[in-house]
Every structure is written in C-alpha cells, then in structure tokens.
Design a protein around this motif. Structure first.
Motif, PDB file in Angstrom:
ATOM      1  N   THR A  82      29.607  38.602 -50.355  1.00 31.94           N
ATOM      2  CA  THR A  82      28.297  39.123 -50.761  1.00 31.94           C
ATOM      3  C   THR A  82      28.189  40.514 -51.521  1.00 31.94           C
ATOM      4  O   THR A  82      27.300  40.652 -52.196  1.00 31.94           O
ATOM      5  CB  THR A  82      27.320  39.020 -49.741  1.00 31.94           C
ATOM      6  OG1 THR A  82      27.831  40.174 -48.773  1.00 31.94           O
ATOM      7  CG2 THR A  82      27.316  37.781 -48.958  1.00 31.94           C
ATOM      8  N   CYS A  83      29.495  41.071 -51.393  1.00 31.51           N
ATOM      9  CA  CYS A  83      29.508  42.433 -52.311  1.00 31.51           C
ATOM     10  C   CYS A  83      29.567  42.275 -53.531  1.00 31.51           C
ATOM     11  O   CYS A  83      29.493  43.321 -54.321  1.00 31.51           O
ATOM     12  CB  CYS A  83      30.516  43.308 -51.276  1.00 31.51           C
ATOM     13  SG  CYS A  83      30.157  44.028 -49.891  1.00 31.51           S
ATOM     14  N   HIS A 136      25.261  47.283 -59.434  1.00 28.47           N
ATOM     15  CA  HIS A 136      25.919  48.663 -59.835  1.00 28.47           C
ATOM     16  C   HIS A 136      26.449  49.073 -60.858  1.00 28.47           C
ATOM     17  O   HIS A 136      26.978  50.127 -61.248  1.00 28.47           O
ATOM     18  CB  HIS A 136      26.195  49.273 -58.441  1.00 28.47           C
ATOM     19  CG  HIS A 136      25.460  49.344 -57.287  1.00 28.47           C
ATOM     20  ND1 HIS A 136      24.916  48.462 -56.360  1.00 28.47           N
ATOM     21  CD2 HIS A 136      24.741  50.675 -56.880  1.00 28.47           C
ATOM     22  CE1 HIS A 136      24.037  48.829 -55.717  1.00 28.47           C
ATOM     23  NE2 HIS A 136      23.930  50.327 -55.780  1.00 28.47           N
ATOM     24  N   SER A 177      29.319  44.534 -45.547  1.00 30.07           N
ATOM     25  CA  SER A 177      28.210  44.015 -46.264  1.00 30.07           C
ATOM     26  C   SER A 177      27.602  45.025 -47.341  1.00 30.07           C
ATOM     27  O   SER A 177      27.858  46.147 -47.066  1.00 30.07           O
ATOM     28  CB  SER A 177      27.121  43.546 -45.223  1.00 30.07           C
ATOM     29  OG  SER A 177      26.477  44.806 -44.637  1.00 30.07           O
ATOM     30  N   PRO A 178      26.936  44.449 -48.151  1.00 32.86           N
ATOM     31  CA  PRO A 178      26.193  45.576 -49.123  1.00 32.86           C
ATOM     32  C   PRO A 178      25.507  46.658 -48.353  1.00 32.86           C
ATOM     33  O   PRO A 178      25.107  47.692 -48.681  1.00 32.86           O
ATOM     34  CB  PRO A 178      25.401  44.495 -49.970  1.00 32.86           C
ATOM     35  CG  PRO A 178      26.097  43.263 -49.972  1.00 32.86           C
ATOM     36  CD  PRO A 178      26.520  43.050 -48.535  1.00 32.86           C
ATOM     37  N   HIS A 179      24.624  46.023 -47.359  1.00 32.80           N
ATOM     38  CA  HIS A 179      23.711  46.930 -46.889  1.00 32.80           C
ATOM     39  C   HIS A 179      24.545  48.108 -45.939  1.00 32.80           C
ATOM     40  O   HIS A 179      24.136  49.102 -46.101  1.00 32.80           O
ATOM     41  CB  HIS A 179      22.761  46.209 -45.537  1.00 32.80           C
ATOM     42  CG  HIS A 179      22.273  46.873 -44.712  1.00 32.80           C
ATOM     43  ND1 HIS A 179      21.143  47.751 -44.947  1.00 32.80           N
ATOM     44  CD2 HIS A 179      22.567  47.322 -43.347  1.00 32.80           C
ATOM     45  CE1 HIS A 179      20.714  48.408 -43.871  1.00 32.80           C
ATOM     46  NE2 HIS A 179      21.579  48.238 -42.816  1.00 32.80           N
ATOM     47  N   GLU A 180      25.874  47.768 -45.494  1.00 31.35           N
ATOM     48  CA  GLU A 180      26.466  48.672 -45.037  1.00 31.35           C
ATOM     49  C   GLU A 180      27.176  49.900 -45.844  1.00 31.35           C
ATOM     50  O   GLU A 180      27.192  51.036 -45.537  1.00 31.35           O
ATOM     51  CB  GLU A 180      27.758  48.153 -44.303  1.00 31.35           C
ATOM     52  CG  GLU A 180      27.380  47.307 -43.039  1.00 31.35           C
ATOM     53  CD  GLU A 180      28.307  46.536 -42.435  1.00 31.35           C
ATOM     54  OE1 GLU A 180      28.302  46.675 -41.025  1.00 31.35           O
ATOM     55  OE2 GLU A 180      28.999  45.819 -43.122  1.00 31.35           O
ATOM     56  N   TRP A 211      26.422  43.140 -55.432  1.00 34.61           N
ATOM     57  CA  TRP A 211      25.960  44.557 -55.331  1.00 34.61           C
ATOM     58  C   TRP A 211      26.836  45.307 -56.314  1.00 34.61           C
ATOM     59  O   TRP A 211      26.559  46.119 -57.010  1.00 34.61           O
ATOM     60  CB  TRP A 211      26.504  45.019 -53.681  1.00 34.61           C
ATOM     61  CG  TRP A 211      26.122  46.453 -53.402  1.00 34.61           C
ATOM     62  CD1 TRP A 211      25.017  46.866 -52.969  1.00 34.61           C
ATOM     63  CD2 TRP A 211      27.126  47.402 -53.483  1.00 34.61           C
ATOM     64  NE1 TRP A 211      24.923  48.162 -52.647  1.00 34.61           N
ATOM     65  CE2 TRP A 211      26.372  48.657 -53.046  1.00 34.61           C
ATOM     66  CE3 TRP A 211      28.302  47.777 -54.348  1.00 34.61           C
ATOM     67  CZ2 TRP A 211      26.609  49.797 -53.088  1.00 34.61           C
ATOM     68  CZ3 TRP A 211      28.842  48.898 -54.138  1.00 34.61           C
ATOM     69  CH2 TRP A 211      28.215  50.121 -53.725  1.00 34.61           C
ATOM     70  N   ASP A 236      25.459  50.729 -48.628  1.00 31.09           N
ATOM     71  CA  ASP A 236      24.230  51.655 -48.975  1.00 31.09           C
ATOM     72  C   ASP A 236      23.946  52.556 -47.752  1.00 31.09           C
ATOM     73  O   ASP A 236      23.790  53.610 -48.250  1.00 31.09           O
ATOM     74  CB  ASP A 236      23.007  50.682 -49.023  1.00 31.09           C
ATOM     75  CG  ASP A 236      22.923  49.876 -50.533  1.00 31.09           C
ATOM     76  OD1 ASP A 236      23.597  50.279 -51.442  1.00 31.09           O
ATOM     77  OD2 ASP A 236      22.274  48.834 -50.426  1.00 31.09           O
ATOM     78  N   ALA A 237      24.232  52.107 -46.667  1.00 33.86           N
ATOM     79  CA  ALA A 237      23.998  52.863 -45.503  1.00 33.86           C
ATOM     80  C   ALA A 237      25.195  54.143 -45.490  1.00 33.86           C
ATOM     81  O   ALA A 237      24.726  55.351 -45.216  1.00 33.86           O
ATOM     82  CB  ALA A 237      24.112  52.195 -44.154  1.00 33.86           C
ATOM     83  N   HIS A 263      32.150  56.005 -41.168  1.00 33.82           N
ATOM     84  CA  HIS A 263      30.975  55.894 -40.863  1.00 33.82           C
ATOM     85  C   HIS A 263      30.527  55.048 -39.603  1.00 33.82           C
ATOM     86  O   HIS A 263      29.431  55.401 -38.873  1.00 33.82           O
ATOM     87  CB  HIS A 263      30.310  54.849 -42.060  1.00 33.82           C
ATOM     88  CG  HIS A 263      29.033  54.311 -41.970  1.00 33.82           C
ATOM     89  ND1 HIS A 263      27.928  55.557 -42.032  1.00 33.82           N
ATOM     90  CD2 HIS A 263      28.465  53.291 -41.916  1.00 33.82           C
ATOM     91  CE1 HIS A 263      26.824  54.667 -42.082  1.00 33.82           C
ATOM     92  NE2 HIS A 263      27.135  53.292 -42.094  1.00 33.82           N
TER      93      HIS A 263
END
Length: 243
Positions: free
Chosen positions: A214-215, A222, A164-167, A218, A169-170, A151
């Motif tokens: 922080t994951c 899920h 991170s959780p955002h990563e 997440w 998701d991305a 990625h």
C-alpha cells in the motif's frame, strides 16, 4: 487486498519521461533539486552505510553466497629490483551480497521491464535495457531518513511486519521531517541491527519487516525519487499476496 496489478496501473510511470527512458523516478533528481539538497549541508559529517565485503555477511548461501576475498599478492615473494613491492587482492561475490543498488531491470512482471521493454532484453550478456549503468553519473539528492524502529521504540521490527503509509506519515511528523518530490527515502527497520546482534543468516533471510504494498501509492503521490532500506528486499517478507 486489492490486486497488485491494479495498484501498479495507477502508479505506473511508463512513458512519463518518454518511450526510451530507462531511469524512472531518478529523473526527479533535477539539477535544481540537487543544488537545493547540497545547500542543506551544515556539519559535513559522513555516515558509512556500507556492509563489509567479507564472509561474515548476511547471505545464507541458498541463493547468493557472501563475498569471498583472497589475496593474490602480499609482496613477500615478489622479485622486483630495488625496494618496490605490492599487495593485490580479488573479491568474488554476488552483487547483492553487501550494500548495493538495484538496476531497474532487476525485477519484472509479465515479461516486461520498466517502461514496457521486453524482459528478453536481459540475456547472459547482461541487461540491454534498464541496466545499472543508466544510473550514471550517480544518484545524488536530498535524503530523508524515517527510522521506523526508533519510532516504535524497539531495536528492530519483527519479521513480517508491514509498514503502512499512515505509519510513514506519523514517523515523519514525530521526527520533524517532510518527504518532498525528488527525495531519496531511507527507511530503517532495524533488520540490519538484528543480524549484527544475532548473526543468523537463515533468520535474516527467512522473513523481514518492510514496506507494505500500500506504500506504492504513497511513494507515487510524494514523487519519491528512490527508496533504500536496511533490510534485503525493501518490502515486507512474507509478501502480502497469496502465492
């Protein structure tokens, strides 16, 4: 950053499957979800995720040695009637010296295992609670790979790189996958590739990329059943909390 005990209190599954449960989120691998996962198979390809049991492994010897394999019998000196001969070997190893699965009893805080069992139930005889045999008859389900190194367009993420959780998701969005309840999540950091190219156990163990604390929320949101990675601790090293 928020104290990890505060995060833990929000994501705790203690009591979710009863006071005597020792399987944790593997309870999410229901027969219905396993059947649905099996229905996804198309090509029938098999991918080897195993690390060889040999001396050329990633352990640096400070805590765990690499596996030692020795031949007990080669058949050359055997004295049996007729044509019969046999070969046999032994392997001596720390169980985390190659591909492995952690028992829920492997890590604990404040003298408590998962679901509130006392850490004192782990003795020289083994784990009386939350031991690896509680995973029997096995871990089967829908696997989702998030290739974080691919990625980011690098052979491997750098040591100390927190994902991170955002990563997550991305990466899922770019790769066209969805993380669903009961999934087995595989996170590729490229750290195994780093070892194979550099062959430096000390550098492999000195630090690693991995999931940020922080994951945890997440994964909880899920309802992920299990997490595996190509590094040695899953989470980022050095850790994100001082001391």
């Amino acid at each position: 950053m928020e104290d990890f005990r505060s995060i833990g209190s929000r994501v705790s599954n203690w009591g979710r499957w009863g006071e005597e449960d020792e399987r944790g989120t593997l309870n999410l691998l229901t027969p219905e979800r396993i059947a649905a996962a099996a229905a996804l198979v198309r090509a029938g390809k098999v991918f080897d995720l195993g690390i060889p049991f040999d001396w050329d492994g990633p352990q640096d010897g400070r805590v765990r040695p690499n596996p030692v394999r020795t031949m007990k019998e080669t058949g050359v000196t055997a004295r049996y009637p007729g044509a019969f001969r046999y070969a046999d070997d032994y392997v001596f190893m720390a169980l985390q010296a190659a591909s492995q699965w952690d028992a829920v009893a492997h890590v604990f805080y404040d003298d408590l295992l998962y679901n509130g069992f006392a850490a004192s139930t782990v003795t020289a005889d083994g784990a009386a609670r939350c031991s690896i045999d509680r995973l029997s008859p096995g871990v089967v389900g829908r696997g989702v790979l998030l290739d974080m190194a691919l990625h980011e367009g690098v052979p491997w993420l750098e040591a100390g790189r927190a994902i991170s959780p955002h990563e997550l998701d991305a990466a899922a969005a770019v790769q066209g996958v969805e993380v669903r309840a009961g999934d087995i999540l595989l996170v590729r950091t490229g750290w195994r590739r780093m070892f194979l190219e550099c062959r430096d156990p000390a550098a492999f163990k000195a630090g690693e990329p991995g999931l940020s604390v922080t994951c945890a929320e997440w994964l909880h949101e899920h309802d992920v059943a299990a997490v595996a990675s190509d590094n040695y601790a899953v989470e980022v090293v050095p850790g994100e909390f001082e001391g």
